[in-house]
Design a protein around this motif. Structure first.
Motif, mmCIF file in Angstrom:
data_model
loop_
_atom_site.group_PDB
_atom_site.id
_atom_site.type_symbol
_atom_site.label_atom_id
_atom_site.label_comp_id
_atom_site.label_asym_id
_atom_site.label_seq_id
_atom_site.Cartn_x
_atom_site.Cartn_y
_atom_site.Cartn_z
ATOM 1 N N UNK A 188 0.821 -1.208 0.000
ATOM 2 C CA UNK A 188 0.000 0.000 0.000
ATOM 3 C C UNK A 188 0.858 1.262 0.000
ATOM 4 N N UNK A 189 1.863 1.316 0.870
ATOM 5 C CA UNK A 189 2.729 2.494 0.928
ATOM 6 C C UNK A 189 3.436 2.716 -0.408
ATOM 7 N N UNK A 190 3.945 1.639 -1.002
ATOM 8 C CA UNK A 190 4.630 1.763 -2.288
ATOM 9 C C UNK A 190 3.678 2.252 -3.371
ATOM 10 N N UNK A 191 2.449 1.747 -3.339
ATOM 11 C CA UNK A 191 1.487 2.137 -4.378
ATOM 12 C C UNK A 191 1.097 3.605 -4.255
ATOM 13 N N UNK A 192 0.895 4.081 -3.037
ATOM 14 C CA UNK A 192 0.496 5.474 -2.866
ATOM 15 C C UNK A 192 1.655 6.432 -3.122
#
Length: 266
Positions: free
Chosen positions: A167-171
């Motif tokens: 999630x962090x990488x995607x955002x």
């Protein structure tokens, strides 16, 4: 340049604008669709869940807006092109795009299969890219600018210890996409910005607002990092959305707006 002084609120007007909202059955997507509808925009609500989509469209119409539902997901080039084509078929143009579709999948990196990581990246990044591409082509052809609002998160800037690597990488990638498109379309009149909230009230987070010992413990730990001292409410996202979808933000592009009560400031 001073035409707005007699009516400053006109800067935030979206009446008559055609807005596509993907993920319209989700918490932020449904809110976005209804806020824009209430402000007088013509809404194309997009979601994969037909029953939930019909409910959102009905609520938009109850607010006096023209609204249509498109039962699709922005999962491919063809699907995104079809979504834009349906908007044009109904209302003749596209002025605003809000990409509120996406997902999370929480697991420690050593316990997450690569396919699960790629699924989150596809839902949050690739689909944002595809939808911005499809709507952007139409806006460029119209030659009158446009507004693109992507959905980021405070987690695009901050890590999380509980298995948020996907999630962090995607955002963070959504933030990069926002800046890249803001630069690429800077001289076209199309602005590209993102809203990055922290925890706000929704069906998924309702338990955090409850008066249980678990909720109190989790909430206390979280609020220790939030200068405003509370969790987010839907209205905290409505204002930024209307700003970024209207001419009030004409000089803002490539910007990530943190709706987080100061969470990322400290």
């Amino acid at each position: 340049m001073s035409d707005f002084l007699s009516d400053p609120m006109s800067l935030f007007g979206v009446k008559g604008k055609v807005a596509i909202v993907t993920g319209a059955s989700g918490a932020f997507g449904a809110l976005a669709a209804k806020v824009l509808a209430g402000a007088g925009a013509k809404v194309i609500a997009v979601a994969g869940s037909k029953d939930a989509l019909d409910e959102v469209v009905g609520e938009c119409r109850a607010l006096g807006a023209e609204a249509e539902g498109v039962n699709r997901r922005p999962s491919s080039e063809a699907e995104c092109d079809a979504i834009v084509a349906e908007a044009v078929q109904h209302y003749g143009r596209v002025d605003i795009l809000v990409v509120a579709s996406g997902k999370n999948d929480v697991a420690k990196i050593t316990e997450m299969a690569p396919e699960r990581f790629l699924d989150v990246m596809d839902a949050n990044v690739t689909q944002s890219w595809l939808m911005a591409r499809a709507a952007g082509k139409r806006m460029l052809a119209q030659g009158q600018g446009g507004k693109v609002v992507l959905m980021s998160s405070a987690r695009g800037k901050l890590g999380h210890p509980a298995g948020y690597s996907a999630y962090c990488a995607s955002k963070a990638a959504v933030d990069g996409l926002t800046r890249a498109l803001g630069c690429e379309w800077g001289d076209t009149g199309i602005t590209v910005n993102a809203i990055a909230p922290t925890v706000f009230r929704s069906p998924l987070t309702a338990w955090m607002f409850e008066d249980t010992e678990r909720a109190k413990t989790v909430r206390a730990g979280f609020l220790a990092r939030v200068p405003r001292g509370r969790l987010g409410e839907p209205a905290d996202l409505a204002g930024p959305l209307l700003f970024l979808a209207s001419r009030a933000s004409d000089f803002y592009t490539g910007h990530v707006l943190y709706a987080d009560g100061g969470y990322t400031a400290g």
